[in-house]
Enzyme design. Sequence first.
Site, short mmCIF file in Angstrom:
data_model
loop_
_atom_site.label_atom_id
_atom_site.label_comp_id
_atom_site.label_asym_id
_atom_site.label_seq_id
_atom_site.Cartn_x
_atom_site.Cartn_y
_atom_site.Cartn_z
N ASP A 1 3.63 -6.65 2.07
CA ASP A 1 4.19 -7.86 2.66
C ASP A 1 4.95 -8.62 1.60
O ASP A 1 4.37 -9.07 0.61
CB ASP A 1 3.08 -8.75 3.24
CG ASP A 1 2.77 -8.43 4.69
OD1 ASP A 1 3.61 -7.76 5.33
OD2 ASP A 1 1.71 -8.83 5.17
N ASP B 1 -1.74 -4.68 0.72
CA ASP B 1 -2.89 -5.22 1.44
C ASP B 1 -3.94 -4.13 1.48
O ASP B 1 -3.86 -3.19 2.29
CB ASP B 1 -2.47 -5.64 2.85
CG ASP B 1 -3.62 -6.26 3.65
OD1 ASP B 1 -4.79 -6.11 3.24
OD2 ASP B 1 -3.35 -6.88 4.69
N ASP C 1 0.41 -1.17 3.15
CA ASP C 1 1.19 -2.28 3.69
C ASP C 1 1.65 -3.18 2.56
O ASP C 1 0.83 -3.66 1.76
CB ASP C 1 0.35 -3.07 4.70
CG ASP C 1 1.14 -4.16 5.38
OD1 ASP C 1 2.08 -3.84 6.13
OD2 ASP C 1 0.84 -5.35 5.15
#
Length: 330
Positions: free
Chosen positions: A103, A235, A101
Amino acid sequence: MGTFTLHQGQSNLIKSFFRNYYLNAELGLPNDMELREFALQPFGSDMYIRHLSFSSSEELRDYLVNRNLPLHLFYSSARYQLPSARDMEEKAWMGSDLLFDIDADHICKLRSIRFCPVCGNAITSEKCERDNVETLEYVEMTSECIKRGLEEARNLVEILEDDFGLKPKVYFSGNRGFHVQVDCYGDCALLDSDERKEIAEYVMGVGVPSYPGGSESAPGWVGRKNRGINGVTIDGQVTIDVKRLIRIPNSLHGKSGLIVKEVTNLDDFEFNEALSPFTGYTIFLPYISIETEVLSRNIKLNRGVPIKIESSIGIYLHLKNLGEVKAYVR
Protein backbone atom coordinates in the site's frame (compact mmCIF):
# COMPACT_ATOMS: atom_id res chain seq x y z
CA MET A 1 -27.96 11.78 11.82
CA GLY A 2 -28.67 12.47 8.18
CA THR A 3 -27.12 10.17 5.61
CA PHE A 4 -25.60 11.52 2.43
CA THR A 5 -26.01 8.75 -0.17
CA LEU A 6 -24.90 10.12 -3.53
CA HIS A 7 -21.18 9.51 -3.04
CA GLN A 8 -19.02 6.38 -3.27
CA GLY A 9 -20.60 4.88 -6.34
CA GLN A 10 -24.22 5.18 -5.27
CA SER A 11 -25.52 7.05 -8.32
CA ASN A 12 -27.28 5.18 -11.10
CA LEU A 13 -24.96 6.80 -13.62
CA ILE A 14 -21.87 5.32 -11.99
CA LYS A 15 -23.61 1.94 -11.85
CA SER A 16 -24.29 2.12 -15.58
CA PHE A 17 -20.60 2.79 -16.26
CA PHE A 18 -19.64 -0.28 -14.22
CA ARG A 19 -22.34 -2.50 -15.76
CA ASN A 20 -21.32 -1.58 -19.30
CA TYR A 21 -17.73 -2.39 -18.43
CA TYR A 22 -18.55 -5.84 -17.06
CA LEU A 23 -20.66 -6.68 -20.10
CA ASN A 24 -17.46 -7.12 -22.12
CA ALA A 25 -14.61 -7.23 -19.60
CA GLU A 26 -12.11 -10.07 -19.94
CA LEU A 27 -11.51 -10.85 -16.28
CA GLY A 28 -8.26 -12.52 -15.26
CA LEU A 29 -9.69 -15.74 -13.85
CA PRO A 30 -7.65 -18.70 -12.58
CA ASN A 31 -7.67 -21.93 -14.57
CA ASP A 32 -9.12 -23.68 -11.53
CA MET A 33 -11.89 -21.14 -10.92
CA GLU A 34 -14.33 -23.90 -9.93
CA LEU A 35 -12.16 -24.46 -6.82
CA ARG A 36 -12.21 -20.80 -5.77
CA GLU A 37 -14.62 -18.88 -3.60
CA PHE A 38 -15.88 -15.69 -5.22
CA ALA A 39 -17.03 -12.63 -3.30
CA LEU A 40 -18.16 -9.11 -4.00
CA GLN A 41 -19.35 -5.91 -2.42
CA PRO A 42 -22.42 -4.75 -4.33
CA PHE A 43 -23.41 -1.16 -4.97
CA GLY A 44 -25.31 0.43 -2.11
CA SER A 45 -24.12 -1.94 0.61
CA ASP A 46 -21.25 -2.19 3.08
CA MET A 47 -21.79 -5.95 3.33
CA TYR A 48 -19.93 -8.52 1.25
CA ILE A 49 -21.66 -11.33 -0.61
CA ARG A 50 -19.45 -14.38 -0.11
CA HIS A 51 -19.36 -18.15 -0.67
CA LEU A 52 -20.11 -17.86 -4.37
CA SER A 53 -18.90 -20.46 -6.86
CA PHE A 54 -18.76 -20.34 -10.67
CA SER A 55 -17.57 -22.83 -13.24
CA SER A 56 -17.14 -20.51 -16.23
CA SER A 57 -16.49 -16.88 -17.09
CA GLU A 58 -19.89 -16.69 -18.81
CA GLU A 59 -21.69 -17.85 -15.66
CA LEU A 60 -19.80 -15.26 -13.60
CA ARG A 61 -20.52 -12.47 -16.10
CA ASP A 62 -24.25 -13.24 -16.10
CA TYR A 63 -24.32 -13.09 -12.30
CA LEU A 64 -22.43 -9.78 -12.15
CA VAL A 65 -24.39 -7.99 -14.85
CA ASN A 66 -27.89 -9.30 -14.12
CA ARG A 67 -27.96 -10.13 -10.40
CA ASN A 68 -25.32 -8.36 -8.31
CA LEU A 69 -23.28 -5.60 -9.93
CA PRO A 70 -20.01 -5.35 -7.98
CA LEU A 71 -18.40 -2.25 -6.59
CA HIS A 72 -15.51 -4.56 -5.59
CA LEU A 73 -14.90 -8.09 -6.91
CA PHE A 74 -12.71 -10.89 -5.48
CA TYR A 75 -11.79 -14.54 -5.63
CA SER A 76 -10.01 -16.57 -2.96
CA SER A 77 -6.28 -17.19 -2.89
CA ALA A 78 -7.26 -20.61 -1.55
CA ARG A 79 -8.55 -23.62 -3.42
CA TYR A 80 -11.41 -25.52 -1.82
CA GLN A 81 -13.21 -28.79 -2.44
CA LEU A 82 -16.53 -27.01 -1.74
CA PRO A 83 -15.93 -23.28 -2.29
CA SER A 84 -19.63 -22.40 -1.93
CA ALA A 85 -19.92 -23.95 1.56
CA ARG A 86 -20.77 -21.27 4.12
CA ASP A 87 -18.75 -22.90 6.89
CA MET A 88 -15.00 -22.43 6.37
CA GLU A 89 -14.20 -25.92 7.63
CA GLU A 90 -16.73 -27.48 5.27
CA LYS A 91 -15.02 -25.79 2.33
CA ALA A 92 -12.04 -28.17 2.83
CA TRP A 93 -8.92 -26.12 2.16
CA MET A 94 -6.61 -27.55 -0.54
CA GLY A 95 -3.83 -24.96 -0.50
CA SER A 96 -3.46 -21.35 -1.56
CA ASP A 97 -1.38 -18.93 -3.58
CA LEU A 98 1.25 -16.71 -1.97
CA LEU A 99 0.26 -13.05 -1.71
CA PHE A 100 1.97 -9.77 -0.89
CA ASP A 101 0.28 -6.39 -0.54
CA ILE A 102 2.05 -3.05 -0.96
CA ASP A 103 0.00 0.00 0.00
CA ALA A 104 1.60 3.23 -1.16
CA ASP A 105 -0.18 5.14 1.61
CA HIS A 106 1.82 3.09 4.13
CA ILE A 107 4.99 4.41 2.51
CA CYS A 108 4.08 8.08 2.01
CA LYS A 109 2.40 10.76 4.08
CA LEU A 110 -0.60 11.79 2.01
CA ARG A 111 -2.79 14.87 2.17
CA SER A 112 -6.16 14.08 3.72
CA ILE A 113 -9.22 16.34 3.93
CA ARG A 114 -12.49 15.70 5.77
CA PHE A 115 -15.43 17.90 4.78
CA CYS A 116 -19.20 18.29 4.69
CA PRO A 117 -20.65 17.42 1.26
CA VAL A 118 -23.54 19.86 1.78
CA CYS A 119 -21.87 23.06 2.98
CA GLY A 120 -18.36 22.23 1.73
CA ASN A 121 -16.67 23.23 4.98
CA ALA A 122 -13.59 21.40 6.25
CA ILE A 123 -14.59 19.49 9.40
CA THR A 124 -12.46 17.26 11.61
CA SER A 125 -15.32 15.21 13.07
CA GLU A 126 -17.40 12.52 11.38
CA LYS A 127 -20.56 14.67 11.42
CA CYS A 128 -21.41 18.17 10.27
CA GLU A 129 -23.52 19.64 13.07
CA ARG A 130 -24.82 22.42 10.83
CA ASP A 131 -26.26 20.14 8.14
CA ASN A 132 -26.68 17.00 10.28
CA VAL A 133 -24.90 14.77 7.76
CA GLU A 134 -21.89 12.49 7.85
CA THR A 135 -18.69 14.06 6.60
CA LEU A 136 -16.63 12.64 3.75
CA GLU A 137 -12.88 12.15 3.46
CA TYR A 138 -10.64 12.69 0.46
CA VAL A 139 -7.10 11.32 0.37
CA GLU A 140 -4.87 12.59 -2.43
CA MET A 141 -2.88 9.84 -4.14
CA THR A 142 0.13 11.26 -5.94
CA SER A 143 2.15 9.83 -8.79
CA GLU A 144 5.29 10.21 -6.67
CA CYS A 145 3.81 8.00 -3.95
CA ILE A 146 2.76 5.39 -6.50
CA LYS A 147 6.33 5.41 -7.85
CA ARG A 148 7.62 4.64 -4.38
CA GLY A 149 5.17 1.75 -4.11
CA LEU A 150 6.33 0.48 -7.49
CA GLU A 151 9.94 0.54 -6.30
CA GLU A 152 8.92 -1.59 -3.31
CA ALA A 153 7.29 -4.04 -5.73
CA ARG A 154 10.47 -4.13 -7.78
CA ASN A 155 12.56 -4.98 -4.71
CA LEU A 156 10.05 -7.66 -3.68
CA VAL A 157 10.14 -9.30 -7.10
CA GLU A 158 13.94 -9.42 -6.93
CA ILE A 159 13.85 -11.18 -3.55
CA LEU A 160 11.21 -13.70 -4.59
CA GLU A 161 13.00 -14.53 -7.83
CA ASP A 162 16.62 -14.53 -6.65
CA ASP A 163 16.28 -15.89 -3.11
CA PHE A 164 13.29 -18.22 -3.48
CA GLY A 165 13.28 -19.11 -7.18
CA LEU A 166 9.63 -18.06 -7.49
CA LYS A 167 7.82 -16.45 -10.43
CA PRO A 168 5.76 -13.58 -9.03
CA LYS A 169 3.22 -11.51 -10.93
CA VAL A 170 2.71 -7.82 -10.12
CA TYR A 171 -0.70 -6.16 -10.27
CA PHE A 172 -1.70 -2.53 -9.82
CA SER A 173 -4.37 -2.77 -7.12
CA GLY A 174 -6.65 -0.33 -8.92
CA ASN A 175 -6.29 2.30 -6.21
CA ARG A 176 -3.23 2.99 -4.09
CA GLY A 177 -0.70 0.22 -4.42
CA PHE A 178 0.35 -3.12 -5.81
CA HIS A 179 -0.39 -6.79 -5.27
CA VAL A 180 2.31 -9.37 -5.86
CA GLN A 181 1.07 -12.91 -6.38
CA VAL A 182 2.79 -16.26 -6.77
CA ASP A 183 0.61 -19.00 -8.26
CA CYS A 184 1.40 -21.87 -5.92
CA TYR A 185 1.10 -25.61 -6.41
CA GLY A 186 2.50 -28.55 -4.47
CA ASP A 187 4.55 -27.69 -1.38
CA CYS A 188 4.28 -23.94 -2.00
CA ALA A 189 0.47 -24.08 -1.89
CA LEU A 190 0.48 -26.05 1.35
CA LEU A 191 2.59 -23.56 3.32
CA ASP A 192 0.82 -22.81 6.60
CA SER A 193 0.47 -19.39 8.24
CA ASP A 194 3.64 -19.75 10.32
CA GLU A 195 5.71 -20.63 7.26
CA ARG A 196 4.23 -17.73 5.32
CA LYS A 197 5.02 -15.45 8.25
CA GLU A 198 8.67 -16.45 7.97
CA ILE A 199 8.64 -15.49 4.29
CA ALA A 200 6.93 -12.17 5.08
CA GLU A 201 9.49 -11.32 7.74
CA TYR A 202 12.33 -12.29 5.42
CA VAL A 203 11.22 -9.92 2.65
CA MET A 204 10.62 -7.18 5.24
CA GLY A 205 14.21 -7.64 6.39
CA VAL A 206 13.27 -8.62 9.93
CA GLY A 207 16.36 -9.94 11.68
CA VAL A 208 18.60 -9.49 8.65
CA PRO A 209 21.99 -8.17 9.82
CA SER A 210 23.93 -5.30 8.30
CA TYR A 211 26.86 -6.11 6.06
CA PRO A 212 29.12 -3.04 6.26
CA GLY A 213 31.78 -2.95 3.62
CA GLY A 214 30.02 -5.46 1.40
CA SER A 215 29.67 -5.03 -2.33
CA GLU A 216 26.54 -3.44 -3.78
CA SER A 217 26.63 -6.07 -6.51
CA ALA A 218 26.85 -9.00 -4.10
CA PRO A 219 23.92 -11.45 -4.24
CA GLY A 220 21.15 -11.56 -1.65
CA TRP A 221 20.89 -9.30 1.34
CA VAL A 222 24.59 -8.36 1.28
CA GLY A 223 24.11 -6.47 -1.96
CA ARG A 224 20.70 -5.11 -0.98
CA LYS A 225 21.87 -3.76 2.36
CA ASN A 226 24.78 -2.02 0.69
CA ARG A 227 22.42 -0.50 -1.88
CA GLY A 228 20.35 0.94 0.97
CA ILE A 229 17.52 -1.62 0.75
CA ASN A 230 16.68 -2.68 4.30
CA GLY A 231 13.44 -4.51 3.57
CA VAL A 232 10.19 -4.29 1.62
CA THR A 233 7.18 -2.52 3.11
CA ILE A 234 4.32 -5.03 2.90
CA ASP A 235 1.17 -5.78 4.86
CA GLY A 236 2.37 -8.94 6.58
CA GLN A 237 -1.15 -10.05 7.51
CA VAL A 238 -2.05 -10.47 3.84
CA THR A 239 0.84 -12.88 3.30
CA ILE A 240 0.10 -14.88 6.45
CA ASP A 241 -3.60 -15.38 5.63
CA VAL A 242 -4.11 -18.69 3.79
CA LYS A 243 -7.74 -17.85 2.95
CA ARG A 244 -7.34 -14.30 1.67
CA LEU A 245 -9.58 -12.75 -0.96
CA ILE A 246 -7.80 -11.34 -4.04
CA ARG A 247 -9.08 -8.58 -6.30
CA ILE A 248 -9.80 -10.16 -9.66
CA PRO A 249 -7.44 -8.92 -12.39
CA ASN A 250 -9.19 -6.61 -14.87
CA SER A 251 -12.01 -5.94 -12.40
CA LEU A 252 -12.75 -2.36 -11.33
CA HIS A 253 -11.75 -0.91 -7.98
CA GLY A 254 -14.82 0.68 -6.43
CA LYS A 255 -12.88 3.51 -4.81
CA SER A 256 -11.33 4.75 -8.05
CA GLY A 257 -12.98 3.24 -11.12
CA LEU A 258 -9.53 2.08 -12.25
CA ILE A 259 -8.68 -1.39 -13.54
CA VAL A 260 -6.89 -3.96 -11.38
CA LYS A 261 -4.15 -4.48 -13.95
CA GLU A 262 -1.19 -6.80 -14.33
CA VAL A 263 2.07 -4.89 -14.68
CA THR A 264 4.18 -7.02 -17.02
CA ASN A 265 6.97 -4.44 -17.31
CA LEU A 266 7.56 -2.37 -14.18
CA ASP A 267 9.58 0.20 -16.15
CA ASP A 268 6.58 1.01 -18.34
CA PHE A 269 3.98 1.52 -15.60
CA GLU A 270 2.44 4.99 -15.38
CA PHE A 271 -0.22 6.21 -12.96
CA ASN A 272 -2.49 7.98 -15.41
CA GLU A 273 -5.82 7.94 -17.24
CA ALA A 274 -4.84 4.87 -19.26
CA LEU A 275 -5.67 2.81 -16.15
CA SER A 276 -9.35 3.75 -16.59
CA PRO A 277 -11.56 2.01 -19.18
CA PHE A 278 -13.95 4.94 -19.43
CA THR A 279 -14.01 7.22 -22.47
CA GLY A 280 -15.84 10.39 -23.39
CA TYR A 281 -16.61 13.22 -21.00
CA THR A 282 -18.71 13.76 -17.89
CA ILE A 283 -20.24 16.77 -16.20
CA PHE A 284 -18.85 16.78 -12.67
CA LEU A 285 -20.26 18.86 -9.77
CA PRO A 286 -17.66 19.44 -7.01
CA TYR A 287 -18.59 19.43 -3.32
CA ILE A 288 -15.58 21.58 -2.35
CA SER A 289 -13.06 23.96 -3.86
CA ILE A 290 -9.68 22.30 -4.14
CA GLU A 291 -6.56 21.98 -6.24
CA THR A 292 -5.37 18.39 -6.30
CA GLU A 293 -3.34 15.86 -8.25
CA VAL A 294 -5.51 13.31 -10.04
CA LEU A 295 -3.92 10.51 -12.07
CA SER A 296 -0.76 12.60 -12.53
CA ARG A 297 -2.72 15.71 -13.57
CA ASN A 298 -3.31 18.88 -11.58
CA ILE A 299 -7.04 19.56 -11.32
CA LYS A 300 -8.74 22.68 -9.95
CA LEU A 301 -12.32 22.38 -8.68
CA ASN A 302 -14.70 25.10 -7.49
CA ARG A 303 -17.52 24.13 -5.15
CA GLY A 304 -20.90 24.04 -6.89
CA VAL A 305 -19.48 24.93 -10.31
CA PRO A 306 -20.02 22.12 -12.86
CA ILE A 307 -17.02 21.17 -14.98
CA LYS A 308 -16.80 19.15 -18.19
CA ILE A 309 -13.98 16.67 -17.75
CA GLU A 310 -12.79 13.31 -19.10
CA SER A 311 -14.89 10.41 -17.82
CA SER A 312 -11.78 8.74 -16.42
CA ILE A 313 -11.16 11.78 -14.21
CA GLY A 314 -14.80 12.51 -13.38
CA ILE A 315 -15.55 8.96 -12.21
CA TYR A 316 -12.32 8.90 -10.20
CA LEU A 317 -13.25 12.19 -8.49
CA HIS A 318 -16.77 10.89 -7.79
CA LEU A 319 -15.52 7.69 -6.18
CA LYS A 320 -12.97 9.68 -4.20
CA ASN A 321 -15.86 11.65 -2.62
CA LEU A 322 -15.04 15.04 -4.18
CA GLY A 323 -18.41 15.44 -5.89
CA GLU A 324 -20.93 13.87 -8.27
CA VAL A 325 -20.92 12.86 -11.90
CA LYS A 326 -24.15 14.46 -13.14
CA ALA A 327 -24.14 13.55 -16.85
CA TYR A 328 -22.24 11.66 -19.53
CA VAL A 329 -21.19 13.49 -22.68
CA ARG A 330 -19.98 11.37 -25.60
